[in-house]
Design a protein around this motif. Structure first.
Motif, PDB file in Angstrom:
ATOM      1  N   THR A   1       0.849  -1.203   0.000  1.00  0.00           N
ATOM      2  CA  THR A   1       0.000   0.000   0.000  1.00  0.00           C
ATOM      3  C   THR A   1       0.882   1.249   0.000  1.00  0.00           C
ATOM      4  O   THR A   1       0.656   2.195  -0.768  1.00  0.00           O
ATOM      5  CB  THR A   1      -0.948   0.024   1.223  1.00  0.00           C
TER       6      THR A   1
ATOM      7  N   GLY B   1       0.977   5.991  10.634  1.00  0.00           N
ATOM      8  CA  GLY B   1       0.716   4.611  11.047  1.00  0.00           C
ATOM      9  C   GLY B   1       1.458   3.652  10.134  1.00  0.00           C
ATOM     10  O   GLY B   1       2.528   3.964   9.615  1.00  0.00           O
ATOM     11  N   LYS B   2       0.838   2.503   9.892  1.00  0.00           N
ATOM     12  CA  LYS B   2       1.519   1.461   9.106  1.00  0.00           C
ATOM     13  C   LYS B   2       1.896   1.953   7.706  1.00  0.00           C
ATOM     14  O   LYS B   2       2.985   1.678   7.221  1.00  0.00           O
ATOM     15  CB  LYS B   2       0.622   0.215   9.007  1.00  0.00           C
ATOM     16  N   VAL B   3       1.007   2.706   7.075  1.00  0.00           N
ATOM     17  CA  VAL B   3       1.287   3.177   5.709  1.00  0.00           C
ATOM     18  C   VAL B   3       2.084   4.487   5.739  1.00  0.00           C
ATOM     19  O   VAL B   3       3.150   4.613   5.120  1.00  0.00           O
ATOM     20  CB  VAL B   3      -0.025   3.387   4.907  1.00  0.00           C
TER      21      VAL B   3
ATOM     22  N   ASN C   1       2.138  15.077  10.928  1.00  0.00           N
ATOM     23  CA  ASN C   1       1.337  15.088  12.155  1.00  0.00           C
ATOM     24  C   ASN C   1       0.736  13.705  12.382  1.00  0.00           C
ATOM     25  O   ASN C   1       0.396  12.999  11.447  1.00  0.00           O
ATOM     26  CB  ASN C   1       0.203  16.119  12.098  1.00  0.00           C
ATOM     27  N   ASP C   2       0.655  13.345  13.657  1.00  0.00           N
ATOM     28  CA  ASP C   2      -0.097  12.154  14.060  1.00  0.00           C
ATOM     29  C   ASP C   2      -0.677  12.471  15.433  1.00  0.00           C
ATOM     30  O   ASP C   2      -0.025  13.162  16.232  1.00  0.00           O
ATOM     31  CB  ASP C   2       0.820  10.921  14.134  1.00  0.00           C
ATOM     32  N   VAL C   3      -1.886  11.981  15.710  1.00  0.00           N
ATOM     33  CA  VAL C   3      -2.471  12.264  17.017  1.00  0.00           C
ATOM     34  C   VAL C   3      -1.712  11.513  18.113  1.00  0.00           C
ATOM     35  O   VAL C   3      -1.786  11.875  19.286  1.00  0.00           O
ATOM     36  CB  VAL C   3      -3.979  11.920  17.069  1.00  0.00           C
TER      37      VAL C   3
ATOM     38  N   ILE D   1       4.460   8.184  18.267  1.00  0.00           N
ATOM     39  CA  ILE D   1       4.847   7.845  16.886  1.00  0.00           C
ATOM     40  C   ILE D   1       5.712   8.959  16.300  1.00  0.00           C
ATOM     41  O   ILE D   1       6.719   8.710  15.626  1.00  0.00           O
ATOM     42  CB  ILE D   1       3.590   7.611  16.001  1.00  0.00           C
TER      43      ILE D   1
ATOM     44  N   CYS E   1      -3.047   9.942   5.353  1.00  0.00           N
ATOM     45  CA  CYS E   1      -2.860   8.515   5.666  1.00  0.00           C
ATOM     46  C   CYS E   1      -3.448   8.183   7.030  1.00  0.00           C
ATOM     47  O   CYS E   1      -2.908   7.345   7.767  1.00  0.00           O
ATOM     48  CB  CYS E   1      -1.377   8.156   5.660  1.00  0.00           C
ATOM     49  N   ALA E   2      -4.533   8.860   7.412  1.00  0.00           N
ATOM     50  CA  ALA E   2      -5.116   8.577   8.725  1.00  0.00           C
ATOM     51  C   ALA E   2      -6.558   8.104   8.577  1.00  0.00           C
ATOM     52  O   ALA E   2      -6.846   6.917   8.682  1.00  0.00           O
ATOM     53  CB  ALA E   2      -5.036   9.809   9.601  1.00  0.00           C
ATOM     54  N   MET E   3      -7.455   9.026   8.270  1.00  0.00           N
ATOM     55  CA  MET E   3      -8.878   8.639   8.258  1.00  0.00           C
ATOM     56  C   MET E   3      -9.611   9.274   7.081  1.00  0.00           C
ATOM     57  O   MET E   3      -9.065  10.156   6.409  1.00  0.00           O
ATOM     58  CB  MET E   3      -9.514   9.054   9.565  1.00  0.00           C
TER      59      MET E   3
ATOM     60  N   SER F   1      -3.287   7.465   1.215  1.00  0.00           N
ATOM     61  CA  SER F   1      -3.819   6.105   1.314  1.00  0.00           C
ATOM     62  C   SER F   1      -5.184   6.043   1.992  1.00  0.00           C
ATOM     63  O   SER F   1      -5.882   5.043   1.883  1.00  0.00           O
ATOM     64  CB  SER F   1      -2.850   5.218   2.104  1.00  0.00           C
ATOM     65  N   ALA F   2      -5.565   7.085   2.724  1.00  0.00           N
ATOM     66  CA  ALA F   2      -6.801   6.994   3.512  1.00  0.00           C
ATOM     67  C   ALA F   2      -7.989   6.679   2.606  1.00  0.00           C
ATOM     68  O   ALA F   2      -8.077   7.186   1.489  1.00  0.00           O
ATOM     69  CB  ALA F   2      -7.036   8.297   4.266  1.00  0.00           C
ATOM     70  N   ASN F   3      -8.882   5.836   3.098  1.00  0.00           N
ATOM     71  CA  ASN F   3     -10.084   5.494   2.336  1.00  0.00           C
ATOM     72  C   ASN F   3     -11.106   6.617   2.421  1.00  0.00           C
ATOM     73  O   ASN F   3     -11.234   7.261   3.458  1.00  0.00           O
ATOM     74  CB  ASN F   3     -10.718   4.219   2.921  1.00  0.00           C
TER      75      ASN F   3
HETATM   76  P1  NAD Z   1      -2.975   2.855  11.025  1.00  0.00           P
HETATM   77  O1  NAD Z   1      -4.116   2.703  11.967  1.00  0.00           O
HETATM   78  O2  NAD Z   1      -1.796   1.982  11.172  1.00  0.00           O
HETATM   79  O3  NAD Z   1      -2.452   4.369  11.053  1.00  0.00           O
HETATM   80  C1  NAD Z   1      -3.265   5.497  11.119  1.00  0.00           C
HETATM   81  C2  NAD Z   1      -2.480   6.569  11.872  1.00  0.00           C
HETATM   82  O4  NAD Z   1      -3.222   7.782  11.809  1.00  0.00           O
HETATM   83  C3  NAD Z   1      -2.266   6.236  13.350  1.00  0.00           C
HETATM   84  O5  NAD Z   1      -0.910   6.392  13.676  1.00  0.00           O
HETATM   85  C4  NAD Z   1      -3.161   7.249  14.071  1.00  0.00           C
HETATM   86  O6  NAD Z   1      -2.613   7.644  15.328  1.00  0.00           O
HETATM   87  C5  NAD Z   1      -3.196   8.389  13.089  1.00  0.00           C
HETATM   88  N1  NAD Z   1      -4.346   9.282  13.176  1.00  0.00           N
HETATM   89  C6  NAD Z   1      -5.634   8.964  13.432  1.00  0.00           C
HETATM   90  N2  NAD Z   1      -6.399  10.061  13.397  1.00  0.00           N
HETATM   91  C7  NAD Z   1      -5.576  11.095  13.094  1.00  0.00           C
HETATM   92  C8  NAD Z   1      -5.769  12.488  12.915  1.00  0.00           C
HETATM   93  N3  NAD Z   1      -6.966  13.056  13.039  1.00  0.00           N
HETATM   94  N4  NAD Z   1      -4.696  13.262  12.622  1.00  0.00           N
HETATM   95  C9  NAD Z   1      -3.474  12.719  12.517  1.00  0.00           C
HETATM   96  N5  NAD Z   1      -3.232  11.403  12.691  1.00  0.00           N
HETATM   97  C10 NAD Z   1      -4.276  10.607  12.969  1.00  0.00           C
HETATM   98  O7  NAD Z   1      -3.617   2.718   9.573  1.00  0.00           O
HETATM   99  P2  NAD Z   1      -2.862   2.393   8.210  1.00  0.00           P
HETATM  100  O8  NAD Z   1      -2.913   0.937   7.967  1.00  0.00           O
HETATM  101  O9  NAD Z   1      -1.570   3.125   8.171  1.00  0.00           O
HETATM  102  O10 NAD Z   1      -3.872   3.044   7.168  1.00  0.00           O
HETATM  103  C11 NAD Z   1      -3.944   4.445   6.997  1.00  0.00           C
HETATM  104  C12 NAD Z   1      -5.127   4.775   6.097  1.00  0.00           C
HETATM  105  O11 NAD Z   1      -4.976   4.107   4.845  1.00  0.00           O
HETATM  106  C13 NAD Z   1      -6.479   4.307   6.654  1.00  0.00           C
HETATM  107  O12 NAD Z   1      -7.470   5.212   6.249  1.00  0.00           O
HETATM  108  C14 NAD Z   1      -6.701   2.964   5.958  1.00  0.00           C
HETATM  109  O13 NAD Z   1      -8.078   2.652   5.844  1.00  0.00           O
HETATM  110  C15 NAD Z   1      -6.098   3.254   4.600  1.00  0.00           C
HETATM  111  N6  NAD Z   1      -5.650   2.037   3.908  1.00  0.00           N
HETATM  112  C16 NAD Z   1      -4.720   1.213   4.477  1.00  0.00           C
HETATM  113  C17 NAD Z   1      -4.298   0.069   3.811  1.00  0.00           C
HETATM  114  C18 NAD Z   1      -3.262  -0.865   4.413  1.00  0.00           C
HETATM  115  O14 NAD Z   1      -2.774  -1.749   3.694  1.00  0.00           O
HETATM  116  N7  NAD Z   1      -2.892  -0.700   5.666  1.00  0.00           N
HETATM  117  C19 NAD Z   1      -4.824  -0.241   2.547  1.00  0.00           C
HETATM  118  C20 NAD Z   1      -5.760   0.631   1.967  1.00  0.00           C
HETATM  119  C21 NAD Z   1      -6.164   1.768   2.673  1.00  0.00           C
END
Ligand code: NAD
Length: 382
Positions: free
Chosen positions: A162, A194-196, A214-216, A220, A254-256, A276-278
Motif C-alpha cells: 500500500t 501509522g503502518k502506511v 502530524n499524528d495524534v 509515533i 494517511c489517517a482517516m 492512502s486513507a479510504n
Molecule cells: P494505522 O491505523 O496503522 O495508522 C493510522 C495513523 O493515523 C495512526 O498512527 C493514528 O494515530 C493516526 N491518526 C488517526 N487520526 C488522526 C488524525 N486526526 N490526525 C493525525 N493522525 C491521525 O492505519 P494504516 O494501515 O496506516 O492506514 C492508513 C489509512 O490508509 C487508513 O485510512 C486505511 O483505511 C487506509 N488504507 C490502508 C491500507 C493498508 O494496507 N494498511 C490499505 C488501503 C487503505
C-alpha cells in the motif's frame, strides 16, 4: 384514533430493505447464537470474478446501519478491484460487535463456516476491527480466506505494497504537475504516521524531501524523529489542524476518511492530494471544489490499491516480486486518469469511475462470448 396496521408497516420495511439491495447480487445474513456471531456478507458484482473484500467488525447500533455499511463498502470494492486490474468482484462482510469485547476464536471459526458455504463466491480477510490472527481462526474452516501471516502461507503485512502504491502515485503526480517524477525536490504534508504513512514518510525523507508531519499519537512522532536522524531531507512536526495549511506541494492523508471537506478545502495551499486513507472526500461535491481551487486529486481507491493487489495475489501463492510489479501499474493508471479528466473536463474521481465502469462492461461482453468455460477464473482454491 387511527389503528396502526403492523402487517402493512412490516411489508413496507421489507420492500425498503429489498430496494436497498437492488444493485447487489446477493446478501447473506449470518446468525450463530452459540458463538454470538451476527454478520452480513454482501456481494455486489461478480462480473470480473469472485467477490473479494475484507470483514469489518464494528458495534453497529442497528441491523440497518450494518446492512448499509455492507452494501456501500461492497460496491466500493467492485470499483477498487476493477481499477486495480484484478479479476475479482466486489464484496464485503460486516460482523456486528465490539472488537475489544466480543471476539473469540469460535466466533471467527463460525464466520469461516458461513464464508465456506458460499463455495468461493466470496473471499475475505482483515479490515477495520479485525486482525490477521482472527482470520487464521477462520481459515481453519474455509479456504476462501486471504491476507494471513507469512508463517501461515499468506502474503504478510499488506501495508508494505500500500505504501509503495502511494509512492508510485506521488511519482505520477509529480510527473503530471512538474514534468518529472522525482520525489526529492518537493515538499509533502503527511497526516498519520501509522503502518502506511510511516513507510511513505521514511521513503521520502531518505530521498531528501521536505516533510511536514502530524499524528495524534505523539509517541509515533517522537519515534519517527529519532529514526529520521541522518536520513537527509528535513522534517517539521506541525499541529493537528496545521497539517491542512502548510506550504507543502502535496498533501498525503494517511489517517482517516472525510478529511477533504468544507472546513479543510479553504485552508489547503497544496497543488495535489495523494494519500492512502479510504474515502478522503467527505462528499462527491468536494471533488469539484478541489477542481475550482486547482488542486489535483488522486482518487484514493486508485492510490491505495497495493494492499488489495497483495491479498488477491496471495490466493495464487504469495510472490512479493509479482505484487510489486502489479502495484507499479498505479503510476500509469493515475497518469491516464489525470489526462482523461483534463480531456473530458470532469473530476479525476469521475474519470476513475468511468474507467472502472468501462472495464466491467468490457468483461460483461467477454463473459458472453466465451461461455464454454468460466472466464474470469473462479476455481481459485476450490
Ligand atoms: P494505522 O491505523 O496503522 O495508522 C493510522 C495513523 O493515523 C495512526 O498512527 C493514528 O494515530 C493516526 N491518526 C488517526 N487520526 C488522526 C488524525 N486526526 N490526525 C493525525 N493522525 C491521525 O492505519 P494504516 O494501515 O496506516 O492506514 C492508513 C489509512 O490508509 C487508513 O485510512 C486505511 O483505511 C487506509 N488504507 C490502508 C491500507 C493498508 O494496507 N494498511 C490499505 C488501503 C487503505
Amino acid at each position: 384514533m387511527g389503528v396502526v396496521d403492523h402487517s402493512q408497516k412490516k411489508k413496507q420495511e421489507n420492500i425498503n430493505m429489498l430496494e436497498k439491495m437492488a444493485n447487489h447480487e446477493q446478501v447473506m445474513f449470518c446468525n450463530d447464537p452459540k458463538t454470538g456471531l451476527q454478520a452480513i456478507i454482501a456481494i455486489h458484482d461478480t462480473t470480473l470474478g469472485p467477490a473479494l473484500g475484507g470483514a469489518r467488525m464494528y458495534p453497529y447500533e442497528t441491523m440497518d446501519d450494518a446492512l448499509e455499511d455492507a452494501l456501500r463498502l461492497s460496491e466500493g470494492m467492485t470499483y477498487k478491484c476493477a481499477a486495480a486490474d484484478i479479476d475479482f468482484g466486489g464484496g464485503k462482510a460486516v460482523i456486528i460487535g465490539d472488537p475489544e469485547k466480543d471476539k473469540s476464536p469460535a466466533l471467527f471459526r463460525s464466520f469461516g463456516q458461513f464464508v465456506d458455504s458460499l463455495n468461493g463466491r466470496f473471499y475475505t480477510g482483515t479490515d477495520m476491527g479485525t486482525t490477521m490472527d482472527d482470520f487464521v481462526q477462520a481459515s481453519k474452516e474455509t479456504n476462501f480466506i486471504t491476507g494471513i501471516p507469512e508463517a501461515y502461507g499468506g502474503g504478510g503485512d499488506s501495508s508494505i505494497p500500500t505504501a509503495q502504491g502511494v509512492i508510485y502515485g506521488l511519482q505520477a503526480t509529480n510527473q503530471y504537475l512538474f514534468g518529472e517524477d522525482r520525489l526529492e525536490n518537493r515538499s509533502y504534508a503527511i497526516q498519520g504516521l501509522g503502518k502506511v504513512g510511516y513507510k511513505v514518510a521514511e521513503h521520502l525523507l531518505k530521498l531528501g524531501a521536505t516533510l511536514f508531519i502530524n499524528d495524534v499519537d505523539k509517541g509515533i512522532l517522537e519515534d519517527f524523529k529519532n529514526n529520521a536522524v541522518g536520513y537527509g531531507g528535513s522534517v517539521e512536526v506541525v499541529d493537528k489542524e496545521e497539517i491542512y495549511n502548510t506550504d507543502a506541494d502535496i498533501f498525503i492523508p494517511c489517517a482517516m476518511g472525510g478529511v477533504i471537506n468544507d472546513q479543510t478545502i479553504p485552508q489547503l495551499k497544496v497543488k495535489a492530494i495523494v494519500g492512502s486513507a479510504n474515502n478522503q472526500l467527505y462528499d462527491t461535491k468536494h471533488a469539484e471544489l478541489l477542481d475550482e481551487k486547482n488542486i489535483l486529486y488522486a482518487p484514493d481507491y486508485i492510490v491505495n490499491a497495493g494492499g488489495l493487489i497483495q491479498v488477491s495475489d496471495e490466493l495464487y501463492e504469495p510472490n512479493k516480486e509479482r505484487v510489486l510489479l502489479k502495484t507499479k501499474a498505479i503510476y500509469h493508471s493515475l497518469l491516464e486518469i489525470y489526462q482523461q479528466s483534463k480531456l473530458d473536463c470532469i473530476s479525476t474521481i469521475e474519470a476513475a469511475n468511468r474507467k472502472c465502469q468501462a472495464r466491467i462492461k468490457e468483461q460483461q461482453n467477454r463473459n458472453n462470448y466465451f461461455n464454454r468455460k468460466r472466464s474470469p477464473k473462479w476455481d481459485i482454491r476450490e
